[in-house]
Design a protein around this motif. Structure first.
Motif, PDB file in Angstrom:
ATOM      1  N   THR A  57       7.945  29.869   6.375  1.00 30.76           N
ATOM      2  CA  THR A  57       8.616  29.736   7.666  1.00 30.76           C
ATOM      3  C   THR A  57       7.585  29.859   8.785  1.00 30.76           C
ATOM      4  O   THR A  57       6.766  30.779   8.757  1.00 30.76           O
ATOM      5  CB  THR A  57       9.655  30.865   7.817  1.00 30.76           C
ATOM      6  OG1 THR A  57      10.427  30.892   6.620  1.00 30.76           O
ATOM      7  CG2 THR A  57      10.562  30.644   8.997  1.00 30.76           C
ATOM      8  N   LYS A  62       7.949  24.026  16.156  1.00 25.46           N
ATOM      9  CA  LYS A  62       9.030  23.174  15.670  1.00 25.46           C
ATOM     10  C   LYS A  62       8.441  21.975  14.925  1.00 25.46           C
ATOM     11  O   LYS A  62       7.390  21.465  15.309  1.00 25.46           O
ATOM     12  CB  LYS A  62       9.797  22.713  16.912  1.00 25.46           C
ATOM     13  CG  LYS A  62      10.990  21.874  16.677  1.00 25.46           C
ATOM     14  CD  LYS A  62      11.769  21.795  17.995  1.00 25.46           C
ATOM     15  CE  LYS A  62      12.667  20.597  18.041  1.00 25.46           C
ATOM     16  NZ  LYS A  62      13.393  20.511  19.309  1.00 25.46           N
ATOM     17  N   GLU A  64       9.743  18.160  13.611  1.00 23.55           N
ATOM     18  CA  GLU A  64      10.799  17.153  13.508  1.00 23.55           C
ATOM     19  C   GLU A  64      10.309  16.043  12.593  1.00 23.55           C
ATOM     20  O   GLU A  64       9.180  15.579  12.727  1.00 23.55           O
ATOM     21  CB  GLU A  64      11.118  16.542  14.880  1.00 23.55           C
ATOM     22  CG  GLU A  64      11.854  17.506  15.783  1.00 23.55           C
ATOM     23  CD  GLU A  64      12.158  16.912  17.145  1.00 23.55           C
ATOM     24  OE1 GLU A  64      12.898  17.564  17.891  1.00 23.55           O
ATOM     25  OE2 GLU A  64      11.640  15.811  17.469  1.00 23.55           O
ATOM     26  N   GLN A  68      14.886  14.453  13.004  1.00 21.52           N
ATOM     27  CA  GLN A  68      15.691  15.668  12.784  1.00 21.52           C
ATOM     28  C   GLN A  68      14.809  16.903  12.832  1.00 21.52           C
ATOM     29  O   GLN A  68      13.678  16.880  12.339  1.00 21.52           O
ATOM     30  CB  GLN A  68      16.336  15.621  11.393  1.00 21.52           C
ATOM     31  CG  GLN A  68      17.078  14.352  11.081  1.00 21.52           C
ATOM     32  CD  GLN A  68      18.566  14.468  11.380  1.00 21.52           C
ATOM     33  OE1 GLN A  68      19.001  15.377  12.091  1.00 21.52           O
ATOM     34  NE2 GLN A  68      19.335  13.537  10.851  1.00 21.52           N
ATOM     35  N   ASP A  69      15.368  17.984  13.384  1.00 16.31           N
ATOM     36  CA  ASP A  69      14.664  19.264  13.412  1.00 16.31           C
ATOM     37  C   ASP A  69      14.724  19.867  11.993  1.00 16.31           C
ATOM     38  O   ASP A  69      15.804  20.153  11.475  1.00 16.31           O
ATOM     39  CB  ASP A  69      15.368  20.192  14.413  1.00 16.31           C
ATOM     40  CG  ASP A  69      14.667  21.528  14.537  1.00 16.31           C
ATOM     41  OD1 ASP A  69      13.854  21.879  13.652  1.00 16.31           O
ATOM     42  OD2 ASP A  69      14.931  22.232  15.529  1.00 16.31           O
ATOM     43  N   ALA A  71      14.070  22.697  10.834  1.00 16.32           N
ATOM     44  CA  ALA A  71      14.600  24.054  10.680  1.00 16.32           C
ATOM     45  C   ALA A  71      16.098  24.001  10.369  1.00 16.32           C
ATOM     46  O   ALA A  71      16.629  24.909   9.730  1.00 16.32           O
ATOM     47  CB  ALA A  71      14.344  24.859  11.956  1.00 16.32           C
ATOM     48  N   HIS A  72      16.770  22.920  10.801  1.00 19.56           N
ATOM     49  CA  HIS A  72      18.230  22.858  10.617  1.00 19.56           C
ATOM     50  C   HIS A  72      18.669  21.767   9.650  1.00 19.56           C
ATOM     51  O   HIS A  72      19.771  21.846   9.116  1.00 19.56           O
ATOM     52  CB  HIS A  72      18.906  22.629  11.972  1.00 19.56           C
ATOM     53  CG  HIS A  72      18.526  23.668  12.983  1.00 19.56           C
ATOM     54  ND1 HIS A  72      18.870  24.996  12.825  1.00 19.56           N
ATOM     55  CD2 HIS A  72      17.796  23.588  14.116  1.00 19.56           C
ATOM     56  CE1 HIS A  72      18.378  25.685  13.849  1.00 19.56           C
ATOM     57  NE2 HIS A  72      17.710  24.863  14.638  1.00 19.56           N
ATOM     58  N   HIS A  73      17.832  20.744   9.447  1.00 17.49           N
ATOM     59  CA  HIS A  73      18.307  19.571   8.690  1.00 17.49           C
ATOM     60  C   HIS A  73      17.394  19.229   7.510  1.00 17.49           C
ATOM     61  O   HIS A  73      17.334  18.091   7.088  1.00 17.49           O
ATOM     62  CB  HIS A  73      18.413  18.358   9.625  1.00 17.49           C
ATOM     63  CG  HIS A  73      19.345  18.581  10.758  1.00 17.49           C
ATOM     64  ND1 HIS A  73      20.710  18.605  10.602  1.00 17.49           N
ATOM     65  CD2 HIS A  73      19.113  18.847  12.068  1.00 17.49           C
ATOM     66  CE1 HIS A  73      21.285  18.859  11.771  1.00 17.49           C
ATOM     67  NE2 HIS A  73      20.330  19.021  12.667  1.00 17.49           N
ATOM     68  N   ARG A  74      16.666  20.235   7.006  1.00 12.50           N
ATOM     69  CA  ARG A  74      15.692  19.955   5.956  1.00 12.50           C
ATOM     70  C   ARG A  74      16.339  19.301   4.732  1.00 12.50           C
ATOM     71  O   ARG A  74      15.798  18.362   4.166  1.00 12.50           O
ATOM     72  CB  ARG A  74      14.990  21.259   5.544  1.00 12.50           C
ATOM     73  CG  ARG A  74      13.891  21.051   4.541  1.00 12.50           C
ATOM     74  CD  ARG A  74      13.021  22.279   4.383  1.00 12.50           C
ATOM     75  NE  ARG A  74      12.023  22.350   5.425  1.00 12.50           N
ATOM     76  CZ  ARG A  74      12.044  23.204   6.430  1.00 12.50           C
ATOM     77  NH1 ARG A  74      13.011  24.086   6.550  1.00 12.50           N
ATOM     78  NH2 ARG A  74      11.091  23.179   7.335  1.00 12.50           N
ATOM     79  N   SER A  75      17.516  19.758   4.339  1.00 19.76           N
ATOM     80  CA  SER A  75      18.119  19.233   3.103  1.00 19.76           C
ATOM     81  C   SER A  75      18.538  17.774   3.263  1.00 19.76           C
ATOM     82  O   SER A  75      18.651  17.056   2.281  1.00 19.76           O
ATOM     83  CB  SER A  75      19.304  20.098   2.673  1.00 19.76           C
ATOM     84  OG  SER A  75      20.259  20.108   3.698  1.00 19.76           O
ATOM     85  N   HIS A  76      18.764  17.316   4.493  1.00 21.78           N
ATOM     86  CA  HIS A  76      19.058  15.889   4.699  1.00 21.78           C
ATOM     87  C   HIS A  76      17.787  15.059   4.707  1.00 21.78           C
ATOM     88  O   HIS A  76      17.782  13.914   4.301  1.00 21.78           O
ATOM     89  CB  HIS A  76      19.750  15.665   6.057  1.00 21.78           C
ATOM     90  CG  HIS A  76      21.107  16.272   6.130  1.00 21.78           C
ATOM     91  ND1 HIS A  76      22.111  15.946   5.256  1.00 21.78           N
ATOM     92  CD2 HIS A  76      21.617  17.207   6.961  1.00 21.78           C
ATOM     93  CE1 HIS A  76      23.188  16.645   5.544  1.00 21.78           C
ATOM     94  NE2 HIS A  76      22.910  17.433   6.576  1.00 21.78           N
TER      95      HIS A  76
END
Ligand code: ATP
Length: 235
Positions: A57, A62, A64, A68-69, A71-76
């Motif tokens: 981490t 940040k 991208e 996509q950011d 931190a929030h959308h890694r699995s996509h």
């Protein structure tokens, strides 16, 4: 060069105790770039790549990717990213194509036609039925790349892929990267040797002690700024 930024690293920092492994690093990688991420041992390349994949981490900053950011959308996002970030774990007593099948089985959803496509891309057509233990280092590396390409990723991140390759292997790697770039893929390649990536990459960022030193085209770097080469090539 495309205007589309595929990977944007913004003020990325990773601190271990007193040590700043990555220090306020900002970088933009555009679609179609074959981007060299260059620096001496300990510069912070692996730490940065591990942050991209969420293995560690960031302390701050940040990342991208594909808009996509992370931190929030890694699995996509990560299913659209191919990686070769360690020596690939290959089954030496299996054939090349069986290695592809074994990995595809764990991924799911890889169409059978894809095997021949990736074998052709990496130049292993005709050798796919041979056991991997008979492959040269360069061929094993290319099979690792074929695995990374199984899901037809938009972005490819390769940690030291040219490590240990002979000059012919470097030329093969360069040709492959150019084919991928022409197909609209974006490639990030880390290395500690400018001489390795200057034949392969279109742009390079040089980092040292976690900080960005310069970000430029390979031709500008090799034309005007030889001091980086000298500093980086020292053991
Ligand atoms: P190499 O080519 O040797 O892999 P690198 O550019 O990838 O080098 P990193 O592995 O990212 O460099 O290391 C950057 C710095 O962070 C180094 O000084 C390293 O000692 C330090 N470092 C890396 N991981 C840790 C950790 N888990 N704990 C403490 N320090 C670390």
């Amino acid at each position: 060069r495309s205007d589309e930024v595929v990977l944007s690293i913004q003020h990325l920092t990773k601190q271990y105790g007193q040590r700043l492994a990555v220090n306020d690093l900002s970088l933009d990688v555009h679609r179609g770039d074959i981007f060299g991420f260059l620096g001496p041992n300990g510069a912070g390349k692996t730490t940065t790549i591990r942050m991209i994949f969420g293995l560690i981490t960031p302390t701050s900053g940040k990342i991208e990717m594909l808009g996509q950011d992370l931190a929030h959308h890694r699995s996509h996002v990560l299913p659209r990213v191919g990686a070769l970030i360690e020596t690939p774990a290959l089954y030496l007593y299996m054939s090349g194509i069986d290695n592809l099948r074994a990995v595809a089985a764990t991924l799911g959803g890889v169409p059978k036609e894809r095997y021949q496509t990736v074998l052709e891309l990496v130049g292993l057509t005709g050798r796919e039925k041979d056991r991997v233990r008979t492959y040269s280092l360069g061929m094993k590396q290319r099979l690792g790349l074929a695995i990374a390409l199984l899901q037809d990723p938009e972005v490819l991140i390769l940690d030291e892929p040219a490590n240990g390759l002979d000059p012919a292997g470097i030329v093969e790697m360069r040709d492959l990267m150019h084919r991928l770039s022409e197909a609209g893929k974006t490639v990030l390649i880390s290395s500690h040797l400018l001489s390795e990536v200057q034949q392969i990459c279109s742009r390079v960022a040089i980092i040292n002690r976690g900080k960005l030193v310069t970000e430029t085209t390979v031709s500008d770097l090799t034309r005007g700024q030889g001091e980086f080469e000298i500093r980086l090539e020292q053991p």
